[in-house]
Design an enzyme around this catalytic site. Structure first.
Site, short mmCIF file in Angstrom:
data_model
loop_
_atom_site.label_atom_id
_atom_site.label_comp_id
_atom_site.label_asym_id
_atom_site.label_seq_id
_atom_site.Cartn_x
_atom_site.Cartn_y
_atom_site.Cartn_z
CD1 TRP A 60 -2.74 1.53 0.35
CD2 TRP A 60 -2.05 2.00 2.42
NE1 TRP A 60 -3.46 2.60 0.80
CE2 TRP A 60 -3.06 2.91 2.05
CE3 TRP A 60 -1.48 2.12 3.69
CZ2 TRP A 60 -3.52 3.93 2.90
CZ3 TRP A 60 -1.92 3.12 4.53
CH2 TRP A 60 -2.93 4.02 4.14
CG ASP A 72 -1.16 -0.80 9.09
OD1 ASP A 72 -1.94 -0.34 9.94
OD2 ASP A 72 -1.09 -0.38 7.91
CE LYS A 117 -9.80 1.88 5.86
NZ LYS A 117 -9.59 2.43 4.55
C1 PLP Z 1 -3.23 -1.04 5.63
C2 PLP Z 1 -3.73 0.30 6.04
N1 PLP Z 1 -3.19 0.91 7.10
C3 PLP Z 1 -3.60 2.11 7.51
C4 PLP Z 1 -4.62 2.77 6.86
C5 PLP Z 1 -5.01 4.14 7.34
O1 PLP Z 1 -6.28 4.16 7.90
P1 PLP Z 1 -6.85 5.44 8.63
O2 PLP Z 1 -8.06 5.84 7.89
O3 PLP Z 1 -7.15 4.98 10.03
O4 PLP Z 1 -5.80 6.49 8.61
C6 PLP Z 1 -5.22 2.18 5.75
C7 PLP Z 1 -6.27 2.90 5.03
O5 PLP Z 1 -6.69 2.59 3.98
C8 PLP Z 1 -4.76 0.92 5.34
O6 PLP Z 1 -5.29 0.30 4.29
#
Ligand code: PLP
Length: 409
Positions: A130, A211, A246
């Site tokens: 990502w 994460d 989410k």
């Molecule tokens: C793997 C991953 N980590 C972290 C995040 C960040 O999420 P947040 O909306 O809590 O900043 C995302 C968001 O898409 C994600 O896919």
């Protein structure tokens, strides 16, 4: 000074969203953004969230600053949600947490925290990755190395490649893993593989950074963190980020968690907490509270906890249904293609086995927009869109075959 901004180039994700917004086609399809949509195409607000907001409003809570470390109740709730109240890390008080403005900030702050302690450390990230994670780490001054994780063109795991690449890790490197519902591939490690990676982490003396952004979107609220729990029980120390965007559907409220899990013999936990506090304060001063307060209200009100769990279970059931439908639709349009990977993968995302050029062709010919690595948000798709995607995929494959035949003629 500002004239330099004229040369600014969008990153690949921003560039895709720009092309999407400039596309005037009435039926263009956005499979990019990582949000859950219901059958009607809406991003629903959970009833548990609305009720928690009402309760908070009725309590007439103050709005003064909390602390750079944010909402401590929320931190305790999320530690328990991710690891379980009985987990040794929680019971032994070996975890120090900050509530952050989302997990994006938690990743960025975690990177900054590492950079302060060990400047220029190497972080190992999966291929594919990502992209924002790379950005967060690099901007803090850390160095990126990649490990094989998933073979996109063959839609299959590359665990052997992962282990081979990770043999090169050096002591004190960081290893970034996704707790569940890997972004962008949807492919997760099984429990044996988590164990094998724990062996490697211990042998090499590296620091894992896990994460967790989609708890409850894969196999279940508890099942999604089974690997993480096992892993946290084995490795001596770890960094952890958790997103509530989410799992609670509160994307724009910005609630996340950054935790440092310390070795059992750690002496000065207070210093770690103060160092974490200073890191986040230097980055953004204070955390926002509304999202964190909603989550705590839900987790501390038994009826709301039950309602939230039911709603999250329904979200997951919808995603699983959409995965199954997409598999069937793709296989109907491509009878020689095995799309079973769509059903064995978890969470919102899967990658289509197409090249970057083919992905751009899909944009031009079918007005379908995806994130890099042909990452499709299965959780944002309706039946008509999944049919268009299946037809577009068949078209791409036919074009590819024609080109191969032409080249070999
Ligand atoms: C793997 C991953 N980590 C972290 C995040 C960040 O999420 P947040 O909306 O809590 O900043 C995302 C968001 O898409 C994600 O896919």
């Amino acid at each position: 000074m500002f004239k330099n901004i004229c040369d600014h180039v969008d990153d690949p994700i921003e560039a895709m969203f720009k092309r999407l917004s400039e596309d005037a086609h009435p039926d263009k399809i956005d499979l990019g953004i990582g949000v859950f949509r219901d059958d009607a195409g809406n991003v629903p607000v959970m009833r548990a969230v609305r009720q928690a907001e009402q309760q908070l409003f009725d309590q007439n809570q103050p709005k003064s600053y909390l602390s750079p470390l944010g909402n401590a109740d929320y931190c305790a709730d999320l530690e328990v949600l991710a690891l379980g109240a009985d987990h040794p890390v929680v019971k032994q008080g070996r975890i120090v947490s900050a509530q952050t403005p989302g997990a994006g900030s938690a990743l960025r702050a975690g990177a900054e925290f590492v950079q302060k302690l060990s400047p220029g450390s190497v972080v190992w990230v999966s291929t594919p990755v990502w992209g924002h994670q790379v950005e967060f780490f690099e901007k803090a001054g850390l160095k990126i190395r990649s490990y094989r994780y998933y073979d996109k063109l063959n839609c299959s795991s590359d665990f052997a490649g992962m282990v081979e690449d990770l043999q090169q890790m050096q002591a004190n490197d960081l290893l970034l893993l996704h707790g569940c519902c890997h972004n962008p591939t949807g492919h997760d490690l099984d429990l044996d593989q988590w164990n094998e990676i724990a062996d490697l982490v211990i042998e090499k003396g590296v620091i894992p950074f896990v994460d967790v952004a989609y708890q409850g979107f894969g196999a279940g609220i508890e099942a999604d963190v089974a690997g993480l729990k096992l892993f946290a029980n084995r490795v001596p120390q770890m960094l952890l980020t958790v997103s509530s965007s989410k799992s609670f559907g509160i994307y724009r409220e910005r609630a996340g968690l950054l935790s440092v899990i310390l070795p059992a013999d750690a002496k000065d936990i207070g210093s770690v907490r103060r160092s974490l506090r200073d890191t986040v304060r230097q980055l953004y001063f204070m955390a926002p509270n509304h999202g964190a307060a909603i989550v705590h209200e839900i987790m501390s009100t038994p009826e709301l906890t039950t309602l939230w769990r039911d709603e999250l279970d329904a979200t997951r059931a919808h995603i699983i249904k959409m995965r199954s439908k997409l598999r069937k639709t793709i296989e109907a349009a491509n009878p020689d293609f095995d799309a079973s990977f769509l059903e064995s993968q978890n969470g919102m995302f899967s990658c289509l086995p197409i090249s970057d050029e083919e992905q751009l062709l899909m944009e031009r010919e079918f007005h379908i927009y995806m994130l890099p690595n042909a990452r499709v948000n299965v959780a944002a798709m309706n039946d008509a869109q999944s049919k268009t995607l299946a037809d577009a995929f068949a078209y791409i494959r036919a074009q590819r075959l024609a080109e191969t035949q032409q080249a070999s003629a």
